[in-house]
Write an enzyme that holds these catalytic residues in place. Sequence first.
Site, PDB file in Angstrom:
ATOM      1  N   ASN A   1      16.350  19.624 -57.962  1.00 23.08           N
ATOM      2  CA  ASN A   1      17.622  18.909 -57.956  1.00 23.08           C
ATOM      3  C   ASN A   1      17.392  17.442 -57.537  1.00 23.08           C
ATOM      4  OD1 ASN A   1      17.024  19.511 -55.210  1.00 23.08           O
ATOM      5  ND2 ASN A   1      19.181  19.234 -54.712  1.00 23.08           N
TER       6      ASN A   1
ATOM      7  N   CYS B   1      17.634  15.466 -54.935  1.00 20.04           N
ATOM      8  CA  CYS B   1      16.931  15.051 -53.704  1.00 20.04           C
ATOM      9  C   CYS B   1      15.682  15.851 -53.421  1.00 20.04           C
ATOM     10  CB  CYS B   1      17.886  15.113 -52.525  1.00 20.04           C
ATOM     11  SG  CYS B   1      19.151  13.831 -52.600  1.00 20.04           S
TER      12      CYS B   1
ATOM     13  N   GLU C   1      14.933  19.054 -52.808  1.00 23.87           N
ATOM     14  CA  GLU C   1      14.778  20.198 -51.919  1.00 23.87           C
ATOM     15  C   GLU C   1      14.977  21.537 -52.607  1.00 23.87           C
ATOM     16  OE1 GLU C   1      19.196  19.511 -51.914  1.00 23.87           O
ATOM     17  OE2 GLU C   1      17.385  18.283 -51.988  1.00 23.87           O
TER      18      GLU C   1
END
Length: 755
Positions: free
Chosen positions: A282, A284, A286
Amino acid sequence: MLTMPVELPEPQLKPHTDIVLRKRYLHKSLDGATVETPRDLFWRVAASVAESERAYPASPYAPEPEQLAREFYDLMTSWKFLPNSPTLMNAGTDLGQLSACFVLPVGDSIEEIFDAVKYAAMIHKSGGGTGFSFSRLRPKDSRVGSTGGVASGPVSFLRIFNTATEQIKQGGTRRGANMGILRVDHPDIEDFIRAKEKEGEFNNFNLSVGLTEDFMQAVEKDEEYALRSPHSGKVVRRRRAREIFDLLVDKAWSSGDPGIVFLDRINRDNPTPDQGEIESTNPCGEQPLLPFEACNLGSINLSCFHVPGHEQDADPFEGGIDWEELRRVIRLAVRFLDNVIDASRFPLDRIAETVRRNRKIGLGVMGFADLLFLLGVPYDSPEGTALAERIMSFINAEGHAASAMLAEERGPFPAYETSVYARQGLGPYRNATVTTIAPTGTLSIIAGCSSGVEPLFALCFTRNILDGERLVEVNPHFEAALHRVNEATPELMESVARTGSIQQMDFLPASLRKVFVTAMDIDPVWHLRMQAAFQRHTDNAVSKTVNLPNSATREDIHAIYWMAYEEGCKGVTVYRDGCKNLQVLATGEGQQKMDGNAAPAEPVSTVRKRPDILQGFTQKVQTGLGAMYLTVNEVDGKPFEVFATIGKSGRSITAKAEAIGRLVSLALRSGVSVRDIVTQIKGIGGEHPVFRGKGLLLSIPDAIAWVLERRYLKDQPVSMLAPDLEEHRCHECGGELIFQEGCLICPQCGYSRCG
C-alpha cells in the site's frame, strides 16, 4: 442500523479531536453544513460493524448485536482503539467502503494498464489508497509485437497514473495516494530511481525499489547482476550492483525517494503463496498485498495502558502496563476488524473475492512514544527496543489467539487449507494476517497520542490562530515532567517551540533530557533498531521513517539501508531534514540569491501611477470571519488594484484585510504577475476555514487568491504551476508539512499527502 441508546455518553474529546472530526469525518449536507456529532459518528461505526455478528449463529452476540455495538463504541471513545479512516468515514453509509489499503496489478498491455488506472480511480473515490508494481511492463524502446511500435516503459505510464490521481480526491475527504514499485532487475530501473529528480514530479506517488536477495548478495560481493526483460525473461544487460545501490542512496539523500522494499523477504512471509507472489504494498509500505487484495487496519493506543507508580520497579514493564486490559482490547479489536471485512462494500468484485478468501487484517499501535515518556524510558535505548519487542510480541500472540478463537466460532479463512499455516500445523486462524504497524497521523490527533511507533517530531510547536495570535502547544507528558521539576514557564515553552527539542538546554535535569527526545535528536541507528524490534513480531510490515539531520552523508544512508537488510526489516524509508531543493516561497530574484546568481545591482522599484478613472468589479466572498467584499479594478483587462473590506471599520480583522489589499495592489502596480501573487498567498491557513464549491477557503488572503485565480488564471491554476507549494504546505491549514511514517503529514491538523 441499530438504534442509539438514549443513555449513550458523549465522547470526552481530546483538545483537537473536534477540529479533525469536523474537517474530515463528520458527515455534511450538500451545502457543507455538519449534520453529525462525534457521538453520532462513533455509534454509526460501532453499530454498522456490530451488525456483522448476525451472520454467525455461533457468535455470542448474534442474537443481540446491540451489546457488542456498545462495547465497540466504548472501545473507540475511550481512545484505546481506532480503525482506519475509511471505516470512520464510510461505515453505515451507502458507500460502505471500509478498507484503506489496496494493491492492483499492472499488466503488459494497453488494456490492462488502463484498466488499472480505472480501478485506481474507483478506489480513490471510495477513500482507499493503491499500490502498484510496474515490473511487468516491458522496458522502453523494446518492440511491441502487436503493433510493430516501441514501448515507452514503466516511468511513462507511471506519469499517467499520477496525472489521473491528481484529478480524483478520495471521497472528497482524502487525497489520492499511491505506491509505485519496480524490481531492481528491471532494465528501466535507473530511470525509475531518478524519477523524482525534478521536485514536484510524481507528487501523488511514493516510490520504492523492490530489492532481491540476488541483488543484495551482488552488492555485498561487488559483482554484476542481470537486468531481465519481464515479457521475455531474457537478460538485456548486466550492471554492477554497487553502482545501482549507490544511485539509490544518492537519490534518497537528495529527496527521500525512492525507498526500498525487500521482495524476497516479504514473500517468505506470504501466508498464501499458492495464490501468487506479492509484488507491491500500500502507499506507506506497511501492508504487502497480492494483486486485487485489500486490507483494513486499526491501531491500539498504548498510552492508555500505563499504570502509574511502577517506574522504579525492578521490572517497570510488568507492573507499569495493564496487560490484562490490553489483552481484552486486542481480542475485541480483532473481532472488530474481522467484522469490518463483512461490513465493507468493495469497489470491484475481484477485490471482494480475494479479500474474503484470505481475510487479512492489520492490527497495530500508536502512542508508543507517549508510553515511553510515562515509563521514563528513552526511545533511543536498549530498554526502549526491549519494550517494543515485549509489547508487540504480546499483541501478535494475543491477536493470533483471538483469530484462532474466531476460527472456532466462524470457521478459518477459506484459503487456510492451502496456506503455510496448514502446512506447518498452525491454527486454524480466521485471518491470513493479523498485525501491521500503520501510519496513524490523523488517528493519533483524534486519540490525543503520539503517532504510530514514531518518536515525537517536536515537544512543542506553535499554532497560528485568529487575529495573528500564536498558541504554544505542548506534549502533555513533557509538560507534566516540567512541572515536577518546577520548570514549566511560558518562556521555556516558547523557547522549546522554536527548536522542538531540549537537548541543548543544560539547565534542565539530564534525566529529563534523556527521556524526552525527538525524532531529530535520535541517532538514525536507533530509528532503525526500533523498526526492526517491531518488525520481528509483526505479520506484515512497519511504517516508519528514519529521520536524519541535514548534515547526514550518503554514507549514513548507505549504512541505514544495509542495516535494514541485516536486521530483517521488510523495507525502509529515510528522510534527510531539508533535503528538498526548492525553498517554498522563493521565486525570481529570491531564487537567484539562493543559487548564488544574484545580479550585483540594486533592484529598481517602478510603481505605475494610478489613473483617475478605473473600472472593475466587486465580488462577495463568504469567509470564516464574515462576508468579504473584494473590489478589483483593472487596466486593459488586467488587475491593477484590489480593495478588501470585511466587517465594521475599526476591527483588527478589517485593518488586516485592508493591509493585504494595499500590499497586493502595490505588487500589481509594480508589475508582479497575478500568478506570482496567487502563488504567494494561496493556501495561507486560518482558524475558521469554510467550504466554497468543492474546496475550502482557509483565510482572507486565501479568499483573495481564490477570486484572482478564478478570474485570471482559469486555464492554468496555481496548483499546476507551483508544485513546490503543493509539496511542502498543508492544503488545509497552511502549516509546514513534516515527513513521518513514510509520508508528508501536517502535525497541526492531521492532513496527510498519503490520505
